[in-house]
Design a protein around this motif. Structure first.
Motif, PDB file in Angstrom:
ATOM      1  N   ARG A  11       0.696  -1.139   0.211  1.00  0.00           N
ATOM      2  CA  ARG A  11       0.029   0.060  -0.057  1.00  0.00           C
ATOM      3  C   ARG A  11       0.979   1.197   0.010  1.00  0.00           C
ATOM      4  N   GLU A  12       1.908   1.143   0.799  1.00  0.00           N
ATOM      5  CA  GLU A  12       2.774   2.307   0.806  1.00  0.00           C
ATOM      6  C   GLU A  12       3.731   2.581  -0.511  1.00  0.00           C
ATOM      7  N   ASN A  13       3.877   1.547  -1.137  1.00  0.00           N
ATOM      8  CA  ASN A  13       4.749   1.739  -2.539  1.00  0.00           C
ATOM      9  C   ASN A  13       3.658   2.323  -3.603  1.00  0.00           C
ATOM     10  N   GLU A  14       2.427   2.082  -3.503  1.00  0.00           N
ATOM     11  CA  GLU A  14       1.474   2.669  -4.230  1.00  0.00           C
ATOM     12  C   GLU A  14       1.330   4.301  -4.109  1.00  0.00           C
ATOM     13  N   GLY A  15       1.651   4.876  -2.904  1.00  0.00           N
ATOM     14  CA  GLY A  15       1.796   6.323  -2.650  1.00  0.00           C
ATOM     15  C   GLY A  15       3.158   6.699  -2.739  1.00  0.00           C
ATOM     16  N   PHE A  16       4.105   6.038  -3.305  1.00  0.00           N
ATOM     17  CA  PHE A  16       5.427   6.739  -3.379  1.00  0.00           C
ATOM     18  C   PHE A  16       5.809   7.051  -4.915  1.00  0.00           C
ATOM     19  N   ASP A  17       6.016   8.272  -4.914  1.00  0.00           N
ATOM     20  CA  ASP A  17       6.061   8.857  -6.292  1.00  0.00           C
ATOM     21  C   ASP A  17       7.316   8.314  -6.875  1.00  0.00           C
ATOM     22  N   ASN A  18       8.166   7.753  -6.153  1.00  0.00           N
ATOM     23  CA  ASN A  18       9.424   7.016  -6.758  1.00  0.00           C
ATOM     24  C   ASN A  18       9.303   5.590  -7.206  1.00  0.00           C
ATOM     25  N   VAL A  19       8.177   4.975  -6.939  1.00  0.00           N
ATOM     26  CA  VAL A  19       7.954   3.410  -7.222  1.00  0.00           C
ATOM     27  C   VAL A  19       6.879   3.229  -8.509  1.00  0.00           C
ATOM     28  N   ILE A  20       7.305   2.620  -9.627  1.00  0.00           N
ATOM     29  CA  ILE A  20       6.728   2.436 -10.880  1.00  0.00           C
ATOM     30  C   ILE A  20       6.278   0.995 -10.775  1.00  0.00           C
ATOM     31  N   GLN A  21       4.934   0.654 -11.123  1.00  0.00           N
ATOM     32  CA  GLN A  21       4.702  -0.587 -11.066  1.00  0.00           C
ATOM     33  C   GLN A  21       3.655  -1.039 -11.920  1.00  0.00           C
ATOM     34  N   PRO A  22       4.148  -1.198 -13.236  1.00  0.00           N
ATOM     35  CA  PRO A  22       3.471  -1.457 -14.448  1.00  0.00           C
ATOM     36  C   PRO A  22       2.984  -2.904 -14.429  1.00  0.00           C
TER      37      PRO A  22
END
Length: 222
Positions: free
Chosen positions: A11-22
């Motif tokens: 959930r935190e990754n989804e809010g991080f601007d520096n994480v891209i999850q295509p």
């Protein structure tokens, strides 16, 4: 790690601007950042990848050392790369990003000549013969790396596996590729680059505590 902690990190990754999850489908249909990573960072600085970045210790460490380059850590394990992403966010590091995807898609998420350097740090050596296709320095992967690296691009392999070290050296020599530096025990022999000696992952520190040699190869694929 408990499932609750994993879910929290996802959930935190989804809010991080520096994480891209295509998704894999997004990548296969034409990844929007392919060829446009300079726009993501807002500059034309060289881009350096860490493949199989785990907790992102090397990605963040390299970025802290050199603000003139952009660094991208790639791993499929979101709960792992969360640590590096969180650190980079907390320290307001604008030259760091993390991409959650499979390594075999590297040539579909980056364009030709888009990358300046690639680091492979402590990969699974995949010792069994039937696992050869999964070794991150096999011929197929080297072809993918060549397709995204600039003409003078560098490759780095740092590993505790003597097998992986020897396998990679043998393959590089067999393919006629340039090995610019090789060392089978970087902490006992002089001449290793500072970023090899001064940056250590969590597992590397454990290997050193039990006296396991750490090897390193710097080479080119173009």
């Amino acid at each position: 790690m408990g499932s609750k902690n994993k879910l929290k990190r996802f959930r935190e990754n989804e809010g991080f601007d520096n994480v891209i999850q295509p998704s894999r489908e997004e990548i296969k249909n034409g990844f929007s950042l392919r060829g446009k990573w300079a726009e993501h960072f807002g500059n034309d600085n060289p881009i350096v990848l860490e493949l199989g970045c785990g907790k992102g210790e090397y990605t963040v460490g390299l970025a802290q050392r050199d603000g003139s380059k952009n660094f991208i850590g790639i791993d499929i394990k979101g709960a792992r790369l969360w640590r590096g992403a969180k650190t980079a966010m907390e320290e307001n590091m604008s030259n760091v990003a993390f991409l959650r995807t499979q390594i075999e898609l590297v040539d579909e998420v980056f364009a030709e000549n888009e990358i300046s350097e690639i680091w492979i740090t402590f990969p699974d050596p995949q010792i069994k013969y039937k696992r050869t296709k999964h070794r991150m320095t096999n011929k197929s992967f080297l072809t993918k790396y060549r397709s995204i690296l600039k003409a003078d691009g560098k490759m780095h392999l740092k590993t505790d596996s003597e097998f992986m070290h020897g396998y990679t050296l043998g393959l590089l020599h067999g393919l006629g590729l340039e090995v610019t530096y090789a060392n089978h025990d970087v902490y006992k022999n002089e001449g290793s680059p500072k970023e090899v000696l001064e940056l250590q992952t969590f597992y590397e520190k454990q290997y050193l505590e039990i006296g396991k040699p750490i090897t390193y190869i710097q080479f080119k694929v173009n």
